[in-house]
Design a protein around this motif. Structure first.
Motif: not given
Length: 167
Positions: A135-141
């Motif tokens: 999964l990815r967050a808005p600021d990275g993995q």
């Protein structure tokens, strides 16, 4: 001696009563920000189900759910590093992405999210019973690998859609 014992018991009761609210605040809560993140792979489940087909494609939906006791978090884009396996043997299928990769969704208890697996009808399909992905967050993995269980068929040209709100 009797007075000291009464004083000690009274003092202990007062200290316990004063500490009780602090202990209650330290317990995990999705509103307090003190619980582990639902985005971590160990803190959610994922299930693959068949979805309605479209012209030229089969679709499968991967739904992520988090139980109570975890903090909500932000997810973005399509999952990365998607791999499929059947009874523990990894397939050789590699996937692409489609859709808006900038969209951000909130995920957590009571807020499931999903993504689409789009498989071309015309290609040679292979069976799978598990998907693994990051999964990815808005600021990275997000560190770690998530796993989804469910029967599906995948093929060359399979695409993964972005995460969306809802089950």
């Amino acid at each position: 001696m009797r007075t000291n014992r009464k004083t000690a018991v009274t003092l202990a009761a007062v200290l316990l009563a004063a500490a009780a609210p602090a202990v209650a605040q330290a317990s995990p809560s999705t509103e307090s920000g003190t619980a582990p993140s639902a985005c971590r792979p160990a803190n959610h489940t994922a299930k693959i189900t068949e979805a309605p087909s479209s012209a030229g494609h089969h679709h499968y939906r991967v739904t992520l759910s988090a139980p109570r006791g975890y903090d909500p978090c932000q997810l973005a884009s399509s999952p990365k590093g998607v791999r499929f396996s059947d009874h523990g043997s990894q397939t050789r299928i590699t996937v692409g992405q489609y859709g808006d990769q900038r969209a951000v969704v909130t995920f957590g208890p009571g807020h499931p999210v999903h993504f689409d697996i789009q498989v071309p009808n015309h290609a040679r399909q292979v069976s799978a019973d598990e998907a693994s992905f990051t999964l990815r967050a808005p600021d990275g993995q997000i560190p770690g690998t998530s796993f989804a269980q469910g029967r599906l068929k995948v093929a060359t040209g399979t695409l993964i859609g972005p995460l969306q709100q809802g089950a």
